[in-house]
Write a protein that holds these residues in place. Structure first.
Motif, PDB file in Angstrom:
ATOM      1  N   VAL A 143      41.592 140.853 131.761  1.00  0.00           N
ATOM      2  CA  VAL A 143      41.728 139.372 131.157  1.00  0.00           C
ATOM      3  C   VAL A 143      40.237 138.908 130.374  1.00  0.00           C
ATOM      4  CG1 VAL A 143      41.859 136.597 130.942  1.00  0.00           C
ATOM      5  CG2 VAL A 143      43.635 138.552 131.820  1.00  0.00           C
ATOM      6  N   ALA A 144      39.655 138.602 132.032  1.00  0.00           N
ATOM      7  CA  ALA A 144      37.480 138.290 131.352  1.00  0.00           C
ATOM      8  C   ALA A 144      37.378 139.518 129.890  1.00  0.00           C
ATOM      9  CB  ALA A 144      36.425 138.773 132.306  1.00  0.00           C
ATOM     10  N   LEU A 147      38.605 138.067 126.880  1.00  0.00           N
ATOM     11  CA  LEU A 147      38.020 137.074 126.454  1.00  0.00           C
ATOM     12  C   LEU A 147      36.264 136.907 125.205  1.00  0.00           C
ATOM     13  CD1 LEU A 147      38.967 134.866 128.751  1.00  0.00           C
ATOM     14  CD2 LEU A 147      39.472 134.294 127.233  1.00  0.00           C
ATOM     15  N   LYS A 148      36.134 138.503 126.447  1.00  0.00           N
ATOM     16  CA  LYS A 148      35.121 138.585 125.985  1.00  0.00           C
ATOM     17  C   LYS A 148      35.046 139.122 124.120  1.00  0.00           C
ATOM     18  CE  LYS A 148      32.997 140.692 129.851  1.00  0.00           C
ATOM     19  NZ  LYS A 148      32.892 141.727 130.809  1.00  0.00           N
ATOM     20  N   THR A 149      34.185 138.913 123.346  1.00  0.00           N
ATOM     21  CA  THR A 149      33.787 139.290 122.131  1.00  0.00           C
ATOM     22  C   THR A 149      34.530 138.292 120.895  1.00  0.00           C
ATOM     23  OG1 THR A 149      35.595 140.684 122.089  1.00  0.00           O
ATOM     24  CG2 THR A 149      33.812 141.432 122.185  1.00  0.00           C
ATOM     25  N   LYS A 150      35.657 137.283 121.534  1.00  0.00           N
ATOM     26  CA  LYS A 150      36.235 136.733 121.150  1.00  0.00           C
ATOM     27  C   LYS A 150      35.513 135.498 120.531  1.00  0.00           C
ATOM     28  CE  LYS A 150      41.022 138.537 121.200  1.00  0.00           C
ATOM     29  NZ  LYS A 150      40.483 139.156 121.684  1.00  0.00           N
ATOM     30  N   VAL A 152      35.455 131.161 119.667  1.00  0.00           N
ATOM     31  CA  VAL A 152      36.027 129.621 120.396  1.00  0.00           C
ATOM     32  C   VAL A 152      37.148 129.920 119.027  1.00  0.00           C
ATOM     33  CG1 VAL A 152      35.576 127.635 120.352  1.00  0.00           C
ATOM     34  CG2 VAL A 152      33.451 128.760 119.931  1.00  0.00           C
ATOM     35  N   ILE A 155      39.659 132.122 120.484  1.00  0.00           N
ATOM     36  CA  ILE A 155      40.343 132.205 121.714  1.00  0.00           C
ATOM     37  C   ILE A 155      41.428 130.559 122.144  1.00  0.00           C
ATOM     38  CG2 ILE A 155      39.839 130.627 124.447  1.00  0.00           C
ATOM     39  CD1 ILE A 155      36.758 132.313 123.815  1.00  0.00           C
ATOM     40  N   ARG A 156      41.065 129.803 121.063  1.00  0.00           N
ATOM     41  CA  ARG A 156      42.298 128.542 121.293  1.00  0.00           C
ATOM     42  C   ARG A 156      43.505 128.620 120.461  1.00  0.00           C
ATOM     43  NH1 ARG A 156      37.580 124.907 118.230  1.00  0.00           N
ATOM     44  NH2 ARG A 156      36.019 123.958 119.885  1.00  0.00           N
ATOM     45  N   GLU A 157      43.186 129.324 119.216  1.00  0.00           N
ATOM     46  CA  GLU A 157      44.698 130.297 118.842  1.00  0.00           C
ATOM     47  C   GLU A 157      45.317 130.595 119.834  1.00  0.00           C
ATOM     48  OE1 GLU A 157      45.638 132.207 114.719  1.00  0.00           O
ATOM     49  OE2 GLU A 157      43.884 132.671 115.146  1.00  0.00           O
ATOM     50  N   MET A 158      44.423 131.682 120.361  1.00  0.00           N
ATOM     51  CA  MET A 158      45.936 133.005 121.510  1.00  0.00           C
ATOM     52  C   MET A 158      45.984 132.450 122.235  1.00  0.00           C
ATOM     53  SD  MET A 158      43.465 136.194 122.947  1.00  0.00           S
ATOM     54  CE  MET A 158      42.524 135.592 124.013  1.00  0.00           C
ATOM     55  N   TYR A 159      45.429 130.898 123.165  1.00  0.00           N
ATOM     56  CA  TYR A 159      45.698 130.084 123.879  1.00  0.00           C
ATOM     57  C   TYR A 159      46.783 129.087 123.599  1.00  0.00           C
ATOM     58  CZ  TYR A 159      43.746 133.955 127.165  1.00  0.00           C
ATOM     59  OH  TYR A 159      43.372 134.712 127.396  1.00  0.00           O
TER      60      TYR A 159
ATOM     61  N   ARG B  86      48.628 136.843 123.916  1.00  0.00           N
ATOM     62  CA  ARG B  86      49.123 135.792 123.636  1.00  0.00           C
ATOM     63  C   ARG B  86      50.686 135.331 125.169  1.00  0.00           C
ATOM     64  NH1 ARG B  86      50.123 130.864 119.872  1.00  0.00           N
ATOM     65  NH2 ARG B  86      50.312 129.225 121.579  1.00  0.00           N
ATOM     66  N   ASN B  98      46.324 129.096 130.811  1.00  0.00           N
ATOM     67  CA  ASN B  98      46.742 127.211 131.008  1.00  0.00           C
ATOM     68  C   ASN B  98      47.710 127.014 132.479  1.00  0.00           C
ATOM     69  OD1 ASN B  98      45.085 126.517 128.205  1.00  0.00           O
ATOM     70  ND2 ASN B  98      46.729 126.607 127.173  1.00  0.00           N
ATOM     71  N   ILE B 108      37.964 134.217 136.763  1.00  0.00           N
ATOM     72  CA  ILE B 108      38.039 134.854 135.044  1.00  0.00           C
ATOM     73  C   ILE B 108      37.015 134.628 134.742  1.00  0.00           C
ATOM     74  CG2 ILE B 108      38.866 135.885 133.146  1.00  0.00           C
ATOM     75  CD1 ILE B 108      41.886 134.192 134.080  1.00  0.00           C
ATOM     76  N   VAL B 112      32.512 136.844 133.221  1.00  0.00           N
ATOM     77  CA  VAL B 112      32.152 137.157 131.466  1.00  0.00           C
ATOM     78  C   VAL B 112      31.107 136.829 131.643  1.00  0.00           C
ATOM     79  CG1 VAL B 112      32.647 135.682 129.578  1.00  0.00           C
ATOM     80  CG2 VAL B 112      34.568 136.123 131.049  1.00  0.00           C
ATOM     81  N   GLU B 116      28.243 134.903 126.852  1.00  0.00           N
ATOM     82  CA  GLU B 116      28.657 134.149 126.986  1.00  0.00           C
ATOM     83  C   GLU B 116      29.979 132.758 127.582  1.00  0.00           C
ATOM     84  OE1 GLU B 116      31.456 137.232 125.100  1.00  0.00           O
ATOM     85  OE2 GLU B 116      30.401 138.732 125.288  1.00  0.00           O
ATOM     86  N   ILE B 119      29.764 130.452 124.287  1.00  0.00           N
ATOM     87  CA  ILE B 119      31.446 130.254 123.691  1.00  0.00           C
ATOM     88  C   ILE B 119      32.845 129.427 124.612  1.00  0.00           C
ATOM     89  CG2 ILE B 119      33.393 131.884 122.446  1.00  0.00           C
ATOM     90  CD1 ILE B 119      30.776 133.538 122.321  1.00  0.00           C
ATOM     91  N   VAL B 123      35.360 125.769 123.886  1.00  0.00           N
ATOM     92  CA  VAL B 123      36.590 126.124 123.782  1.00  0.00           C
ATOM     93  C   VAL B 123      37.703 124.551 123.511  1.00  0.00           C
ATOM     94  CG1 VAL B 123      38.635 127.075 124.542  1.00  0.00           C
ATOM     95  CG2 VAL B 123      36.827 128.324 124.356  1.00  0.00           C
TER      96      VAL B 123
END
Lengths: 191, 363
Positions: A143-144, A147-150, A152, A155-159, B86, B98, B108, B112, B116, B119, B123
């Motif tokens: 999962v990390a 997240l990398k390379t995404k 903000v 990430i917000r849209e994804m989740y 997703r 979530n 998690i 990272v 990062e 970033i 969020v």
């Protein structure tokens, strides 16, 4: 996934030795090799509490938080690693942390976890419940990596996460994390 | 009578033998056939035109379909990305990030790269709070990506250099108490920082509450890491870099850099992306005048370490002084430059370039 998943009561494992029966949330019963079962620290703990008397009778360990579908997947992982992982001497905490963070995800595990993110999260939750640290760590790392390379926004849209910062708060955080910034402002002419 | 004449007479005989009506009929039939042929010709031409038009339309449709196909492929990829990142394709699972307990979220985040985290903190408030928690700072792994070579403009370079100097200034004091050495054989990045082993031997921590001094040996990392250390090692006062390259964003063409930028960058004692220290020194040569050298040579006499009676030091003294003369214009803000005797002896086998990189700057 390359390997067929599970062993249930109707798919009794062929290997000899002590068998451990566990039941999933839906009540489906699985019979596992002792070695496979004990990769879960929870099961190991229960067995030790029971004095390892479980294998000889019909008692079933209830895993009430694990759905059958996810348990089948976890069983694939457990059986593979029970057969392929070498016995390792206990590592010092330092070494364990370094290994945990430095090592790449092995190819087999990458394929195993090449599933929808929701499934990864379910596996992660189940691994956490069963206390299978290695699997949980692999899920977290996977999962990390997502997240990398995404950005903000991605990430917000994804989740489906709502931006609950005020512009001032957001700016403040950006200032605090300015040292992380990688991209320079492009305004000169010396490129 | 020749043969041609015989043929003409023969044709005439045939015509003469035909009745007038028959002739008219032949003429009419011929005219009708001609008319039919003309109509068929026009029809053929018309069909040809229609076919050409249709061909054009088909070509256009084909182009449109190809565009649609391309768009659909993009959409498919978009959905694929959405689905794989997703929700699940089978529709059986709906867990999202979530829904995870805080502990797993922490786990998690710990995978990272810290660079990062900025970033991730942006969020949401929950993520920000999680990433700022003390437990997060413990065991956070400092895995620094290598910054690819880029061409930075002068203005940005100056900004970074000034920021680096400002952020690094708290580390540069006279309070040298404890020291941690960590050497990683394959280090092309900083894999981990060990907490001060004198105070806490059990943990590998990047949040080093009591760490006051740090020595990094044989690393290569971006300058952002140094400034980021302030977050994880709040009491860090001193750090030394041994055989370490710190990547400072800088223009490829050093000749265009203004002196103040050069000064700031060398202030943090690092060569940049592409240059070894020696190369860097060669590059800045054009900025040093003879007058500068004389001035700085006089000032160098005040440096305590240069007066130490050490055999190795004596042998190397002239060479080191030459280097320092080159450095001095760039280090104009440094009031004292001190290499402790113990350090000197520890690193005496290192090359001159390496020795330069372990000098302690005190601003």
């Amino acid at each position: 996934m390359s390997t067929a998943a599970s062993s249930s009561t109707s798919e009794t494992i062929a290997e000899p030795g002590l068998k451990i029966k566990v039941s999933t949330k839906e009540g489906e019963v699985f019979e596992l090799d002792e070695k496979v079962a004990k990769m879960s620290q929870v099961i190991r703990g229960i067995l030790e509490d029971l004095g390892e008397q479980n294998g000889g009778d019909d008692s079933v360990l209830p895993l009430t938080q694990v759905e059958t579908r996810i348990f089948r997947k976890i069983l694939v992982w457990l059986k593979y690693h029970a057969g392929h992982d070498k016995e390792e001497a206990p590592k010092a905490e330092e070494d364990e942390i370094i290994a945990r963070f430095c090592e790449e995800i092995p190819e087999w595990d990458q394929k195993f976890l090449n599933v929808d993110q929701a499934v990864i999260l379910e596996i992660m939750l189940a691994a956490d419940y069963l206390d299978i640290k290695k699997l949980r760590g692999l899920c977290c790392k996977t999962v990390a990596n997502i997240l990398k390379t995404k950005t903000v926004e991605q990430i917000r849209e994804m989740y489906g996460i709502e931006n609950d910062f005020t512009p001032e708060e957001e700016e403040e955080i950006r200032k605090q994390t300015a040292w992380c910034e990688d991209e320079p402002p492009r305004q000169g002419s010396n490129h | 009578m020749d043969k041609e004449a015989e043929k003409s007479i023969s044709a005439l005989d045939i015509l003469n033998s035909l009745e007038r009506d028959e002739l008219i009929s032949i003429i009419q039939r011929t005219a009708k056939e001609k008319a039919i042929f003309t109509i068929e010709l026009q029809d053929g031409q018309s069909r040809l035109r229609r076919a050409e038009n249709r061909n054009k339309i088909l070509q256009q449709n084909l182009a449109t379909l190809e565009d649609d196909l391309h768009a659909l492929a993009e959409e498919k990829n978009w959905w694929k990305e959405k689905v794989t990142s997703r929700s699940c394709t089978c529709g059986l699972f709906s867990t999202t990030i979530n829904d995870l307990p805080g502990e797993l979220l922490l786990n998690i985040f710990q995978h990272v790269d810290v660079t990062e985290h900025g970033i991730l903190r942006t969020v949401s408030k929950t993520w920000n709070k999680t990433l700022k928690s003390k437990i997060m700072k413990r065991n956070v792994f400092l895995h620094l990506r290598r910054i690819p070579i880029r061409r930075y403009d002068v203005e940005y370079c100056a900004t970074v250099a000034q920021r680096a100097r400002r952020l690094l200034s708290p580390f540069m004091t006279k309070n040298l108490t404890l020291e941690v050495n960590y050497n990683h054989p394959d280090a092309s990045f900083v894999p981990v920082i060990i907490e001060n082993s004198l105070q806490c031997t059990s943990d590998v921590l990047s949040y080093c509450e009591n760490l006051k001094a740090l020595v990094l040996i044989g690393y290569e990392f971006p300058v952002q890491f140094l400034s980021g250390l302030k977050e994880w090692c709040p009491k860090l006062k001193q750090m030394s870099l041994v055989r370490t390259i710190v990547h400072v964003p800088a223009p490829i063409d050093w000749q265009i850099r203004p002196p103040d930028t050069r000064a700031a960058i060398i202030d943090v004692s690092v060569p940049t992306e592409k240059y070894s220290l020696d190369t860097l020194l060669d590059k800045i040569d054009p900025y040093i005048t003879d007058g500068d050298l004389e001035t700085y040579a006089n000032r160098l006499e005040s440096y305590e370490w240069a007066k130490q009676d050490d055999e190795w030091l004596s042998n190397k003294r002239d060479t080191i002084l030459t280097y320092l003369k080159k450095w001095e214009p760039a280090c104009k803000d440094i009031k004292d430059l001190k290499l402790e005797d113990a350090q000197w002896r520890t690193y005496r086998n290192l090359s001159l370039c390496e020795v330069m990189s372990i000098m302690r700057f005190q601003v």
